[in-house]
Scaffold this active site. Structure first.
Site, short mmCIF file in Angstrom:
data_model
loop_
_atom_site.label_atom_id
_atom_site.label_comp_id
_atom_site.label_asym_id
_atom_site.label_seq_id
_atom_site.Cartn_x
_atom_site.Cartn_y
_atom_site.Cartn_z
CB ALA A 4 24.75 46.00 24.63
CE LYS B 2 20.94 50.03 14.97
NZ LYS B 2 19.68 49.64 15.53
N GLY C 237 21.34 49.65 21.11
CA GLY C 237 20.31 49.88 20.10
C GLY C 237 20.66 50.92 19.06
CB ILE C 238 22.63 53.81 18.71
CG1 ILE C 238 23.57 53.70 19.91
CG2 ILE C 238 21.33 54.51 19.12
CD1 ILE C 238 24.00 55.06 20.47
N GLY C 239 23.64 50.59 17.33
CA GLY C 239 24.52 49.92 16.37
C GLY C 239 25.99 50.22 16.53
N GLY C 240 26.44 50.54 17.71
CA GLY C 240 27.86 50.87 17.90
C GLY C 240 28.78 49.82 17.31
N GLY C 241 28.61 48.58 17.72
CA GLY C 241 29.48 47.49 17.24
C GLY C 241 29.34 47.30 15.73
CG ASP D 197 21.33 46.71 13.11
OD1 ASP D 197 20.37 46.44 12.35
OD2 ASP D 197 21.20 46.92 14.33
N PRO E 226 27.76 54.10 23.95
CG PRO E 226 25.69 54.60 24.92
CD PRO E 226 26.76 55.17 24.03
CB ALA F 74 28.62 52.08 13.56
O1 C5P Z 1 22.71 40.05 14.26
P1 C5P Z 1 22.74 40.70 15.61
O2 C5P Z 1 24.02 40.51 16.33
O3 C5P Z 1 22.34 42.13 15.50
O4 C5P Z 1 21.56 39.98 16.44
C1 C5P Z 1 21.65 39.62 17.79
C2 C5P Z 1 20.49 38.70 18.15
O5 C5P Z 1 19.25 39.42 18.09
C3 C5P Z 1 20.27 37.52 17.22
O6 C5P Z 1 21.04 36.41 17.61
C4 C5P Z 1 18.77 37.22 17.38
O7 C5P Z 1 18.51 36.51 18.57
C5 C5P Z 1 18.20 38.62 17.57
N1 C5P Z 1 17.74 39.19 16.30
C6 C5P Z 1 16.55 38.75 15.75
N2 C5P Z 1 16.13 39.29 14.56
C7 C5P Z 1 16.84 40.23 13.94
C8 C5P Z 1 18.06 40.71 14.49
C9 C5P Z 1 18.47 40.15 15.69
O8 C5P Z 1 15.86 37.89 16.30
N3 C5P Z 1 16.40 40.75 12.79
#
Ligand code: C5P
Length: 296
Positions: free
Chosen positions: A104, A17, A106-110, A144, A102, A112
């Site tokens: 962690a 993503k 920023g492209i949502g691997g986990g 995501d 890769p 997706a």
């Molecule tokens: O939900 P996800 O695993 O993507 O988020 C990881 C961490 O990123 C959250 O625990 C939170 O600290 C931060 N986060 C946030 N606001 C969002 C998404 C993530 O602060 N909208």
């Protein structure tokens, strides 16, 4: 995917993503941030295969598969267990993940992967969960996961649960680069300072990649500056993309560190990717079509 795999519903792509823009519009009392983001997909990703089995288990291979857990802490297993519980399924599955993206980054691997697991297991177990409950499960797995499950270019608000389909995207090409540095999402959100940015969704349909770049240029990724503070190499990624001929826009996706360049022509994207990969052998570099629809 083979036609047979598609029919059997066993193999699903988990495409990257891309946050074409990302505004942080506020913060909830529980610490999660409210966002306004145009999210689309790139035609590059991981792959999930699910086979019938008595219990639930998973295996992993692929360039980024090493060292990843295969137990209940893996988001894929969490998705499978959550779906089993939601639909009271007693069947199991043998799930295989090919990890090409890769982690962690920023492209949502986990995310997706989790969404593709939900799709694969709904097909394997022949179940159709109630939509609201399915999307609640997705959100509980990660902010995501709902948009990855939707699989269509959308404006995403709230923390990821409020999804509005975007106008159709034009043909475009991306070059994705990641310096192979993992960036912690919470650390990037924590490093963000200053005022929040208003939401800025649009109704226009960009006629081509240049038009899309113009619309995106009026918007930003608010996490880019904090990510550069956490991982200064993100700036190098942006500079590398901006130096390439035909790059209409260079921006970071999500909380980084992956950055994307937007190109109008496939050949320009491929040539830029080849040049950057040669100059930066330690980086992950991938050209990919921009997709408004990532569903198999
Ligand atoms: O939900 P996800 O695993 O993507 O988020 C990881 C961490 O990123 C959250 O625990 C939170 O600290 C931060 N986060 C946030 N606001 C969002 C998404 C993530 O602060 N909208």
């Amino acid at each position: 995917m083979t036609d047979q795999g598609k029919k059997a519903g066993l193999t699903y792509r988990a495409r990257a993503k891309i946050n074409l823009y990302l505004h942080v519009t506020g913060k909830r009392d529980d610490g999660y941030h409210l966002l306004d983001s145009l999210m689309a997909f790139a035609d590059v990703g991981d792959q999930i295969t699910a086979l019938p089995a008595k219990g639930l288990s998973m295996t992993i291979d692929g360039p980024y598969g090493e060292g990843l857990p295969t137990g209940p802490e893996n988001l894929v297993m969490k998705a499978a267990l959550g779906l089993q519980k939601l639909c009271q399924v007693s069947d199991g599955a043998k799930i295989h993940l090919t990890k090409n993206l890769p982690p962690a980054s920023g492209i949502g691997g986990g995310s997706a992967d989790a969404a593709a697991t939900l799709r694969a297991l709904m097909a394997l177990w022949a179940i159709t969960p109630e939509e609201t409950a399915l999307y609640e499960l997705a959100l509980s797995l990660g902010a995501d996961v709902p948009i990855c499950l939707k699989g269509r270019a959308s404006f995403v608000a709230g923390i990821g649960e409020d999804i509005t389909l975007a106008p159709p995207l034009p043909e475009g090409w991306l070059v994705l680069i990641n310096p192979n540095v993992e960036v912690s999402t919470p650390a990037v959100f924590k490093a963000r300072t200053g005022a929040f940015t208003p939401a800025n969704q649009f109704n226009e349909q960009a006629p081509d990649a240049v038009g899309l770049a113009c619309l995106l240029a009026d918007r930003h990724n608010d996490l880019m500056a904090p990510a550069i503070k956490v991982a200064p190499v993100v700036q190098d990624c942006l500079d590398a993309l901006r130096a390439e001929q035909g790059c209409k826009l260079a921006r970071m996706s999500g909380s980084g560190a992956t950055c994307f360049g937007l190109f109008a022509a496939k050949t320009e994207a491929e040539q830029a990717a080849a040049r950057i990969a040669e100059a930066r052998p330690g980086w992950w570099v991938s050209p990919a079509a921009l997709l408004g629809d990532a569903r198999d």
